[in-house]
Design an enzyme around this catalytic site. Structure first.
Site, PDB file in Angstrom:
ATOM      1  N   MET A  30       0.840  -1.210   0.000  1.00 42.44           N
ATOM      2  CA  MET A  30       0.000   0.000   0.000  1.00 42.44           C
ATOM      3  C   MET A  30       0.871   1.255   0.000  1.00 42.44           C
ATOM      4  O   MET A  30       0.377   2.354   0.279  1.00 42.44           O
ATOM      5  CB  MET A  30      -0.931   0.000   1.211  1.00 42.44           C
ATOM      6  CG  MET A  30      -1.909  -1.184   1.171  1.00 42.44           C
ATOM      7  SD  MET A  30      -3.432  -0.865   2.077  1.00 42.44           S
ATOM      8  CE  MET A  30      -2.802  -0.564   3.710  1.00 42.44           C
ATOM      9  N   ASN A  32       4.019   3.974   1.031  1.00 41.77           N
ATOM     10  CA  ASN A  32       4.665   4.513   2.243  1.00 41.77           C
ATOM     11  C   ASN A  32       5.719   3.506   2.694  1.00 41.77           C
ATOM     12  O   ASN A  32       5.715   3.022   3.826  1.00 41.77           O
ATOM     13  CB  ASN A  32       3.627   4.780   3.340  1.00 41.77           C
ATOM     14  CG  ASN A  32       4.216   5.565   4.495  1.00 41.77           C
ATOM     15  OD1 ASN A  32       5.285   6.173   4.370  1.00 41.77           O
ATOM     16  ND2 ASN A  32       3.555   5.542   5.620  1.00 41.77           N
ATOM     17  N   HIS A  34       8.948   1.138   3.589  1.00 39.13           N
ATOM     18  CA  HIS A  34      10.052   1.116   4.557  1.00 39.13           C
ATOM     19  C   HIS A  34      10.934  -0.086   4.232  1.00 39.13           C
ATOM     20  O   HIS A  34      10.673  -0.811   3.248  1.00 39.13           O
ATOM     21  CB  HIS A  34       9.502   1.073   5.983  1.00 39.13           C
ATOM     22  CG  HIS A  34       8.482  -0.015   6.221  1.00 39.13           C
ATOM     23  ND1 HIS A  34       8.790  -1.356   6.148  1.00 39.13           N
ATOM     24  CD2 HIS A  34       7.146   0.042   6.489  1.00 39.13           C
ATOM     25  CE1 HIS A  34       7.716  -2.078   6.390  1.00 39.13           C
ATOM     26  NE2 HIS A  34       6.696  -1.255   6.586  1.00 39.13           N
ATOM     27  N   HIS A  37       9.352  -3.513   3.355  1.00 44.19           N
ATOM     28  CA  HIS A  37       8.882  -3.671   1.971  1.00 44.19           C
ATOM     29  C   HIS A  37      10.066  -3.926   1.038  1.00 44.19           C
ATOM     30  O   HIS A  37       9.998  -4.756   0.129  1.00 44.19           O
ATOM     31  CB  HIS A  37       8.163  -2.411   1.489  1.00 44.19           C
ATOM     32  CG  HIS A  37       6.909  -2.069   2.229  1.00 44.19           C
ATOM     33  ND1 HIS A  37       6.804  -0.981   3.056  1.00 44.19           N
ATOM     34  CD2 HIS A  37       5.684  -2.668   2.253  1.00 44.19           C
ATOM     35  CE1 HIS A  37       5.573  -0.903   3.552  1.00 44.19           C
ATOM     36  NE2 HIS A  37       4.880  -1.921   3.088  1.00 44.19           N
ATOM     37  N   GLY A 148       4.694 -10.599   3.587  1.00 40.95           N
ATOM     38  CA  GLY A 148       5.455 -10.568   4.835  1.00 40.95           C
ATOM     39  C   GLY A 148       4.784 -11.372   5.935  1.00 40.95           C
ATOM     40  O   GLY A 148       3.550 -11.372   6.050  1.00 40.95           O
ATOM     41  N   LYS A 150       4.819 -10.537   8.835  1.00 41.43           N
ATOM     42  CA  LYS A 150       4.287  -9.570   9.795  1.00 41.43           C
ATOM     43  C   LYS A 150       2.752  -9.599   9.816  1.00 41.43           C
ATOM     44  O   LYS A 150       2.140  -9.502  10.864  1.00 41.43           O
ATOM     45  CB  LYS A 150       4.767  -8.168   9.443  1.00 41.43           C
ATOM     46  CG  LYS A 150       4.027  -7.157  10.194  1.00 41.43           C
ATOM     47  CD  LYS A 150       4.785  -5.934  10.497  1.00 41.43           C
ATOM     48  CE  LYS A 150       3.830  -4.952  11.093  1.00 41.43           C
ATOM     49  NZ  LYS A 150       2.770  -4.597  10.127  1.00 41.43           N
ATOM     50  N   SER A 186       6.551  -0.813  10.261  1.00 42.34           N
ATOM     51  CA  SER A 186       5.199  -0.712   9.719  1.00 42.34           C
ATOM     52  C   SER A 186       4.975   0.711   9.223  1.00 42.34           C
ATOM     53  O   SER A 186       5.480   1.670   9.826  1.00 42.34           O
ATOM     54  CB  SER A 186       4.173  -1.024  10.820  1.00 42.34           C
ATOM     55  OG  SER A 186       2.891  -0.578  10.426  1.00 42.34           O
ATOM     56  N   ARG A 188       2.447   2.286   9.610  1.00 45.43           N
ATOM     57  CA  ARG A 188       1.642   3.001  10.608  1.00 45.43           C
ATOM     58  C   ARG A 188       2.464   3.408  11.843  1.00 45.43           C
ATOM     59  O   ARG A 188       1.945   4.103  12.705  1.00 45.43           O
ATOM     60  CB  ARG A 188       0.438   2.160  11.023  1.00 45.43           C
ATOM     61  CG  ARG A 188      -0.605   2.037   9.891  1.00 45.43           C
ATOM     62  CD  ARG A 188      -1.851   1.307  10.355  1.00 45.43           C
ATOM     63  NE  ARG A 188      -2.953   1.420   9.419  1.00 45.43           N
ATOM     64  CZ  ARG A 188      -3.367   0.429   8.625  1.00 45.43           C
ATOM     65  NH1 ARG A 188      -2.758  -0.735   8.637  1.00 45.43           N
ATOM     66  NH2 ARG A 188      -4.394   0.620   7.807  1.00 45.43           N
TER      67      ARG A 188
HETATM   68  P1  AMP Z   1       1.421  -3.064   3.434  1.00 47.25           P
HETATM   69  O1  AMP Z   1       2.014  -2.007   2.591  1.00 47.25           O
HETATM   70  O2  AMP Z   1       1.354  -2.725   4.881  1.00 47.25           O
HETATM   71  O3  AMP Z   1       0.112  -3.576   2.871  1.00 47.25           O
HETATM   72  O4  AMP Z   1       2.423  -4.291   3.358  1.00 47.25           O
HETATM   73  C1  AMP Z   1       2.809  -4.845   2.140  1.00 47.25           C
HETATM   74  C2  AMP Z   1       3.569  -6.110   2.378  1.00 47.25           C
HETATM   75  O5  AMP Z   1       4.737  -5.823   3.156  1.00 47.25           O
HETATM   76  C3  AMP Z   1       2.782  -7.172   3.154  1.00 47.25           C
HETATM   77  O6  AMP Z   1       3.058  -8.446   2.597  1.00 47.25           O
HETATM   78  C4  AMP Z   1       3.342  -7.037   4.546  1.00 47.25           C
HETATM   79  O7  AMP Z   1       3.238  -8.224   5.304  1.00 47.25           O
HETATM   80  C5  AMP Z   1       4.789  -6.708   4.244  1.00 47.25           C
HETATM   81  N1  AMP Z   1       5.432  -6.062   5.387  1.00 47.25           N
HETATM   82  C6  AMP Z   1       5.013  -4.945   6.043  1.00 47.25           C
HETATM   83  N2  AMP Z   1       5.836  -4.683   7.072  1.00 47.25           N
HETATM   84  C7  AMP Z   1       6.804  -5.632   7.061  1.00 47.25           C
HETATM   85  C8  AMP Z   1       7.944  -5.910   7.883  1.00 47.25           C
HETATM   86  N3  AMP Z   1       8.259  -5.157   8.937  1.00 47.25           N
HETATM   87  N4  AMP Z   1       8.717  -6.965   7.562  1.00 47.25           N
HETATM   88  C9  AMP Z   1       8.398  -7.744   6.503  1.00 47.25           C
HETATM   89  N5  AMP Z   1       7.339  -7.551   5.694  1.00 47.25           N
HETATM   90  C10 AMP Z   1       6.549  -6.514   5.977  1.00 47.25           C
END
Ligand code: AMP
Length: 291
Positions: A30, A32, A34, A37, A148, A150, A186, A188
């Protein structure tokens, strides 16, 4: 620098030239971004020739009153970060491109697995994840997709989706990337005040402590539950509002035997937590094998 596509048709047209000769990986995000990702992208490159990162703040996975409108959107900065890890394509569609009609009459509901843990307070969240991931799989048609650990429940749901809908896609799990003090990275985390950011690593410390306690002694399920109640009290006392803190089998089934320890062999368990700290809802988990 990755090439950015905003439209399904143009991305499909580009990717079709690779399909017969090269492996394609998809990393859904999504934005943003870090280091967590970016680690997913690095892993993707080990499993494929072409890496596509999707950046889409998916409206259907946010509930009423959640942070859809305020979720940070920063495509330019994200693309700069993705350049450093060798991303080939970024797919950044608009909401209209992904959802010509909202609410979409078609739904993907992954059943009982979606109503536990995060599903208790976010009842429509995983239906939104299911539909967007299905659409991304159909648009990109990757050989592999990276998710992830996570978001452990999301990962389990996606594995189920791939099995149930016969997607010819290998799902690769990326380990949790953490800050040096143990807090899981994260998007967030930036909602945390400096004081809250100092408290936040406690979540991970409590998971570690529980894992040690589970492996150290001959606990029954009741014993596990008592340890979880104690940990939950400590987390609450530190200033969190605990959404859930639970231990399950690695397949996200309840521990339902009297003795939590297997009589023979070993068992993989997952300790999962979601807790609010100020404006941020933090997720974390830890796999533990008990003998
Ligand atoms: P998001 O942008 O939050 O939807 O996350 C996108 C992908 O990144 C998802 O598969 C998450 O599980 C993964 N992800 C987010 N934070 C982490 C982290 N700290 N370590 C590993 N993968 C992560």
């Amino acid at each position: 620098m990755p090439i950015i596509h905003h439209h399904i048709a143009s991305l499909r047209d580009t990717l079709k030239h690779y399909r017969s000769q090269q492996r394609i990986a998809l990393v859904p995000t999504m934005g943003n971004l870090h280091d967590g990702h970016l680690a997913l992208v690095t892993l993707a490159k080990q499993h494929a020739d072409i890496v596509v990162v999707s950046i889409f703040v998916n409206p259907t996975q946010f509930g009423v009153g959640e942070d859809f409108n305020s979720y940070p959107r920063m495509l330019e900065a994200d693309v700069a970060k993705l350049t450093t890890v060798g991303t080939d394509y970024v797919f950044a569609p608009t909401s209209d491109e992904m959802y010509p009609i909202l609410p979409l009459p078609t739904s993907i509901h992954a059943g009982a697995i979606t109503t536990q843990l995060c599903g208790q307070t976010r009842p429509t969240h995983f239906d939104g994840v299911g539909i967007v991931v299905s659409k991304l799989f159909n648009i990109v048609q990757p050989n592999v997709a990276i998710f992830g650990q996570k978001d452990y429940q999301q990962l389990a749901i996606i594995k189920q989706l791939v099995r149930d809908l016969s997607y010819p896609i290998d799902i690769i799990t990326a380990p949790i990337v953490r800050a040096t003090d143990g807090l899981a990275l994260s998007s967030r985390n930036q909602y945390l005040s400096p004081e809250e950011r100092n408290i936040a690593p406690l979540l991970q410390q409590e998971l570690q402590r529980l894992a040690q306690q589970f492996t150290a002694s001959q606990h029954t399920q009741k014993g596990f539950e008592a340890l979880i109640v104690e940990a939950s009290k400590r987390i609450t006392a530190a200033g969190f509002i605990v959404d859930y803190l639970e231990v399950k089998t690695a397949e996200l089934e309840a521990l339902n035997s009297k003795s939590a320890k297997p009589t023979t062999g070993s068992q993989d368990l997952i300790i999962v937590v979601a807790a609010w700290l100020g404006r941020a809802r933090l997720l974390d988990n830890l796999l533990v094998t008990i003998y």
